[in-house]
Design a protein around this motif. Structure first.
Motif, PDB file in Angstrom:
ATOM      1  N   PRO A 231      40.492  42.818  26.580  1.00  0.00           N
ATOM      2  CA  PRO A 231      41.192  44.094  26.746  1.00  0.00           C
ATOM      3  C   PRO A 231      40.918  44.810  28.078  1.00  0.00           C
ATOM      4  O   PRO A 231      41.544  45.828  28.350  1.00  0.00           O
ATOM      5  CB  PRO A 231      40.670  44.953  25.591  1.00  0.00           C
ATOM      6  N   CYS A 232      40.031  44.287  28.898  1.00  0.00           N
ATOM      7  CA  CYS A 232      39.801  44.948  30.192  1.00  0.00           C
ATOM      8  C   CYS A 232      40.052  44.000  31.359  1.00  0.00           C
ATOM      9  O   CYS A 232      39.502  44.169  32.431  1.00  0.00           O
ATOM     10  CB  CYS A 232      38.399  45.556  30.274  1.00  0.00           C
ATOM     11  N   ASN A 233      40.929  42.994  31.154  1.00  0.00           N
ATOM     12  CA  ASN A 233      41.029  41.998  32.236  1.00  0.00           C
ATOM     13  C   ASN A 233      42.444  41.628  32.682  1.00  0.00           C
ATOM     14  O   ASN A 233      42.684  41.781  33.897  1.00  0.00           O
ATOM     15  CB  ASN A 233      40.235  40.731  31.850  1.00  0.00           C
ATOM     16  N   ASN A 234      43.279  41.099  31.900  1.00  0.00           N
ATOM     17  CA  ASN A 234      43.360  40.764  30.488  1.00  0.00           C
ATOM     18  C   ASN A 234      43.289  39.271  30.193  1.00  0.00           C
ATOM     19  O   ASN A 234      43.831  38.810  29.186  1.00  0.00           O
ATOM     20  CB  ASN A 234      44.643  41.317  29.880  1.00  0.00           C
TER      21      ASN A 234
ATOM     22  N   CYS B  88      31.846  40.976  37.368  1.00  0.00           N
ATOM     23  CA  CYS B  88      33.111  40.835  36.628  1.00  0.00           C
ATOM     24  C   CYS B  88      34.225  41.510  37.430  1.00  0.00           C
ATOM     25  O   CYS B  88      34.632  42.641  37.114  1.00  0.00           O
ATOM     26  CB  CYS B  88      32.989  41.470  35.252  1.00  0.00           C
ATOM     27  N   PRO B  89      34.715  40.860  38.473  1.00  0.00           N
ATOM     28  CA  PRO B  89      35.588  41.548  39.427  1.00  0.00           C
ATOM     29  C   PRO B  89      36.865  42.119  38.830  1.00  0.00           C
ATOM     30  O   PRO B  89      37.207  43.272  39.100  1.00  0.00           O
ATOM     31  CB  PRO B  89      35.887  40.478  40.485  1.00  0.00           C
ATOM     32  N   ASN B  90      37.568  41.348  38.010  1.00  0.00           N
ATOM     33  CA  ASN B  90      38.853  41.861  37.516  1.00  0.00           C
ATOM     34  C   ASN B  90      38.685  42.975  36.493  1.00  0.00           C
ATOM     35  O   ASN B  90      39.475  43.918  36.467  1.00  0.00           O
ATOM     36  CB  ASN B  90      39.709  40.714  36.965  1.00  0.00           C
ATOM     37  N   SER B  91      37.662  42.898  35.676  1.00  0.00           N
ATOM     38  CA  SER B  91      37.374  43.984  34.744  1.00  0.00           C
ATOM     39  C   SER B  91      37.045  45.259  35.526  1.00  0.00           C
ATOM     40  O   SER B  91      37.521  46.352  35.199  1.00  0.00           O
ATOM     41  CB  SER B  91      36.193  43.581  33.851  1.00  0.00           C
TER      42      SER B  91
END
Ligand code: GUN
Ligand code: FE
Length: 445
Positions: free
Chosen positions: A309-312, A277-280
């Motif tokens: 909420p962790c990416n977004n 999950c690279p962007n998270s």
């Protein structure tokens, strides 16, 4: 059987030879019946894909539909603070209605961006409502309720008794596994080792074997997390999961950043699935997973956006681009993670993660008809003439370039219009309910 004919597209087959050619795709029922240069047949519906590209549906292997509603509510925190201060209270505030709206918001965003399948982790309660949303929307998901029966700072709204957690999971499994023509599959979803007891994890191991379903959890995402496992369980996280007998082809682990060599070997040797999950990982400042090294060991890697909420965003085009770029920078190697490899992880890799490599991930006769039609004729992808299409898809295309999405042989978006979902009412509902949920969670808006 209903016949759908897609004409004159450039087909990115992802077959063994990785053929890309101009032609037609015939869908009969939920299956790809024929892929060839020119198909002459009476069809119930014809889609003209000339000047467009037909790709296998994108597969995101780690998503939290339950968090879609909380996009933007937990920025600029590291994982454990992000969970304790924001995401757990927010998840704990969910009602059936808000979880249903959250799921629809996430699904709509993903269908618009050409994602056709996900592996999803719900929250502890109200999972029925989320699965109802998946069922109604025509989306494909491996999903399950989150299980949490242990650890510090878990709010009362989420902390469960072990027996109840198991009972509720099995009840949902019996109700939903295989429903929607097989579009919905249940997976046990213990949140991560630090919020699960040994008893829960062992029972999940046994039940996943008994019912032949997947187990979906987070692992080795954050340095604080693996320290807690080391202190509490006396060994490294992946070693612990392996000792418990959870590793194997039916286990998918999100993140897998903080691994030593032994752990990487365990994952590869056991065929355990890794969801990158690279962007998270960038936004939560978790780190950068050693994906090229895992691939070198023949580990099964696929890609996901994680939670809103962790990416977004829940945007596979963004994830593909980042998956390539961050490794090039980390290893100072421009040839690392070429576009062709990244696109493979986003399609065939995802299918393998779902244990459906014989059914999904490519446009080939006999496979299930999950596809997207993409219009690359845009300024940001141009010039298009004689361009490498895989390069365009990974490095320059945007989710908004997707025109049409097909899942299980059914058109769920046509010419950018959602068919099974009402975009306007999803937006209205999300806006109407988010404030109430934040208030219930004690989080100021
Ligand atoms: N680890 C445990 N729960 C979560 C979650 O909801 N999101 C992420 N990114 N990591 C987790
Ligand atoms: Fe996650």
């Amino acid at each position: 059987m209903n016949k759908l004919l897609i004409k004159n597209g450039t087909i990115v087959t992802m077959n063994k030879e990785r053929e890309i050619f101009k032609g037609d795709v015939l869908v009969e029922g939920n299956k790809i019946k024929k892929v060839s240069k020119d198909i002459e047949v009476e069809a119930d519906q014809i889609i003209d894909a000339s000047e467009k590209v037909i790709i296998p549906g994108l597969i995101q292997t780690h998503i939290h539909l339950t968090q879609a509603l909380y996009r933007g509510q937990a920025d600029d925190l590291e994982l454990l603070d992000w969970l304790k201060k924001k995401v757990w209270p927010l998840e704990g505030s969910h009602q059936a209605e808000s979880n249903y709206i959250s799921a629809k918001l996430g699904i709509a965003e993903m269908i618009k961006g050409g994602t056709t399948s996900i592996i999803d982790m719900e929250t502890v309660h109200h999972t029925d409502a989320a699965i109802e949303a998946i069922y109604e929307s025509g989306f494909r998901a491996v999903t399950g309720k989150c299980m949490m029966d242990y650890g510090d700072d878990v709010p009362e709204t989420l902390m469960e008794n072990t027996d109840d957690s198991i009972k509720e999971s099995v009840k949902l499994l019996k109700k939903w596994h295989g429903k929607g023509n097989g579009r919905i599959q249940y997976a046990f979803a213990p949140r991560f080792v630090i919020s699960c007891s040994d008893d829960l994890l062992k029972r999940v191991r046994d039940l996943s074997k008994e019912y032949d379903v997947m187990v979906h959890t987070h692992a080795s995402e954050n340095q604080g997390e693996i320290q807690i496992v080391q202190q509490d369980r006396g060994m490294r996280n992946i070693v612990f999961l392996d000792k418990l007998g959870l590793t194997g082809e039916k286990l998918i682990l999100a993140h897998c950043i903080w691994l030593d060599d032994e752990e990487m070997k365990i994952l590869a040797d056991t065929g355990t699935k890794v969801s990158h999950c690279p962007n998270s990982n960038l936004k939560l400042a978790s780190g950068i997973a050693k994906v090229p090294e895992l691939l070198e060991l023949n580990a099964n890697v696929s890609i996901g956006a994680d939670g809103a909420p962790c990416n977004n965003n829940l945007d596979m085009f963004e994830e593909m681009r980042s998956a390539a770029l961050i490794q090039k920078a980390r290893l100072h190697s421009p040839t690392t993670m070429p576009a062709e490899k990244v696109f493979e992880l986003a399609t065939l890799g995802g299918a393998k993660a779902m244990c459906m490599e014989d059914k999904l991930g490519s446009i080939e006769e006999g496979k299930i008809a999950d596809m997207a039609i993409v219009d690359l004729n845009k300024l940001h992808n141009s010039p298009c003439k004689d361009m490498n299409i895989i390069s365009q898809l990974v490095y320059s295309a945007k989710s908004t370039d997707v025109d049409t999405t097909i899942i299980d042989g059914k058109i769920v978006m046509l010419n950018k219009n959602l068919i099974t979902l009402n975009e306007r009412s999803i937006l209205n509902d999300a806006n109407r309910i988010v404030g109430k949920q934040c208030k219930l969670a004690g989080i100021k808006k």
